[in-house]
Design a protein around this motif. Sequence first.
Motif, short mmCIF file in Angstrom:
data_model
loop_
_atom_site.label_atom_id
_atom_site.label_comp_id
_atom_site.label_asym_id
_atom_site.label_seq_id
_atom_site.Cartn_x
_atom_site.Cartn_y
_atom_site.Cartn_z
N ILE A 1 -2.65 5.46 -3.49
CA ILE A 1 -3.99 5.86 -2.31
C ILE A 1 -2.97 4.28 -1.77
CG2 ILE A 1 -5.43 4.34 -1.14
CD1 ILE A 1 -7.63 5.96 -3.00
N LYS A 2 -2.02 2.69 -2.91
CA LYS A 2 -1.85 2.01 -1.99
C LYS A 2 -0.61 2.54 -1.63
CE LYS A 2 -0.37 -2.63 -2.97
NZ LYS A 2 -0.34 -4.00 -3.82
N GLU A 3 -0.18 3.58 -2.09
CA GLU A 3 1.18 4.05 -1.64
C GLU A 3 1.59 4.46 -0.44
OE1 GLU A 3 2.83 5.97 -5.03
OE2 GLU A 3 3.41 4.63 -6.19
N ARG A 4 0.36 5.30 -0.75
CA ARG A 4 0.16 6.63 1.00
C ARG A 4 0.14 5.52 2.01
NH1 ARG A 4 0.73 10.72 2.97
NH2 ARG A 4 -0.81 12.51 3.62
N LEU A 5 -1.44 4.53 2.00
CA LEU A 5 -1.41 3.73 3.07
C LEU A 5 -0.43 2.87 3.58
CD1 LEU A 5 -4.96 2.50 2.13
CD2 LEU A 5 -4.33 4.13 4.06
N GLU A 6 0.23 2.61 2.66
CA GLU A 6 1.46 1.25 2.61
C GLU A 6 2.59 2.14 3.96
OE1 GLU A 6 2.44 -1.29 -0.55
OE2 GLU A 6 1.04 -2.65 -0.16
N PHE A 7 2.76 3.56 3.46
CA PHE A 7 3.32 4.05 3.87
C PHE A 7 3.36 4.34 5.50
CE2 PHE A 7 5.45 8.87 5.48
CZ PHE A 7 6.75 7.91 5.03
N ALA A 8 1.90 4.37 4.88
CA ALA A 8 1.43 5.16 6.60
C ALA A 8 1.81 3.75 8.07
CB ALA A 8 0.40 5.30 7.09
N LEU A 9 1.10 2.71 7.51
CA LEU A 9 1.14 0.83 8.04
C LEU A 9 3.09 0.86 7.88
CD1 LEU A 9 -1.10 -0.47 5.46
CD2 LEU A 9 -1.63 -0.50 8.12
N ASN A 10 3.33 1.48 7.69
CA ASN A 10 5.45 1.61 8.17
C ASN A 10 5.51 1.77 9.73
OD1 ASN A 10 6.22 0.04 5.85
ND2 ASN A 10 6.85 2.25 4.76
N TYR A 11 4.41 2.64 10.60
CA TYR A 11 4.62 3.17 11.46
C TYR A 11 3.24 2.13 12.66
CZ TYR A 11 6.67 7.16 9.68
OH TYR A 11 7.04 8.01 8.84
N TYR A 12 3.05 0.79 12.20
CA TYR A 12 1.84 -0.09 12.73
C TYR A 12 2.37 -1.16 12.48
CZ TYR A 12 -0.15 4.83 12.80
OH TYR A 12 -0.49 6.04 13.07
N THR A 13 3.68 -1.52 12.79
CA THR A 13 4.31 -3.27 12.10
C THR A 13 3.20 -3.66 13.00
OG1 THR A 13 6.49 -2.22 13.20
CG2 THR A 13 6.41 -2.33 11.01
#
Length: 431
Positions: A208-220
């Motif tokens: 889950i952490k990897e999934r969320l942090e990947f998605a957060l790359n678009y919300y810097t």
Amino acid sequence: MITKTRIIPDGKTNLKRLPLVHHLEAPYLYYPITNQRCPEGETCVVFGQFVKVGEVIGTRKGAFFEQPIHATVSGEVVGMEMKYDSSGQKVNCLIVKNDFKYEIHESVQTRSDEDIAKLTQADFVEIAKNTGLVGLGGSGFPTYIKLNTKAKVDIILANGVECEPKLISDYELMMNHPDELIKGLIYAMQAVGAKQGIIAIKKKYTEIKERLEFALNYYTDYDIKVASVGNYYPQGWELEAIKSATGIVVPQGKLTADYGIIPFNVSTLQSLYHAVKFNLPVLERYFVISGDGAVNKSFKARIGTSIQSLLDIAGGYVDPSIPKTLIVGGPMMGSSVPSDDLILTHTTTSLIVQNTVFLNEDPCVHCASCVYSCPVKIQPVQIMNAVKANDKEFLKTLSVNKCIECGLCSYVCPSKIHLTDYMRQGKRMLR
């Protein structure tokens, strides 16, 4: 030596591997007119009337708020029927016959990002109120009341810990729709002027952490981070999650907003995204059937779906001749119900079916296991004795209202005493 119990088997490994069934074929949808927070309610439609997805069909009334009831399918209003709710009480339900066209009501309108950027706190409050958003972690508390705070809020906490065994609804959401969670978190931050967002998850959920942090790359452009917290129970309790994720200690009984932080369940934040972006109420929920008494199955289904029908689709009971124990919710904090004639509501995420094992209570051996393990440091056995003696003054002295009904006292009791039930009885006596 008696020690504090913090680690309990979660029973989620196999459930997370179940294929997800997206069920949209319910022929009839049932909408409770009342619930535990709203003891009164009324409809605003008549039999024979055609309704659409997202249309208001009634209103539930609580002590200090009202909650609109929305249709989650299009079709004809055909009657009323009594069904069991998650507390085991029978409630009157409005029935809509599904026409399987899923026509959208005119009130469902997409907002542009430019329009959303202009929304004020009052606008967000009104949207959450009109779409009937509530805490989807199980509390059912109106979201608009949290958003309407006058306190200075620095942090919005997205609680994705989901520490109770056999519950995987929030896990499914974070794996399948991380962007919707993040956007809902951003909207909550915008609503109250918070500068930081934190998503709290268990340390062991590295996927889950990897999934969320990947998605957060678009919300810097936003200060949002993922915080890995403990794997113990009840880590998901909001005050414990706040302390572990931020270091902020909020005394029990105080408003978290007064300490600069507001927690929301991750599914609640997803619902806020749908409400703000599309003016949609909650239409669907993840729901899982587990336990050794039924075929296990994971669903995503419309609010108002018959749980009895989901049980049939899953494959029904295992060994039907054996009596079953039915639990709505998790095994620690859920409610035992007398029938599977239940309805999928905003706060219903699980049905546990156990082949009944009859356990007789033994006398208390005064081992103090319940006292050591209690996260709010009350004395369950003393409270049980006060309940049996109908001693309300002693119940007040023992601070029974501090109980969060986590179920640990019952879980650790070697005498198999249902202590959590006595905690609930004590709180009811004081009310």
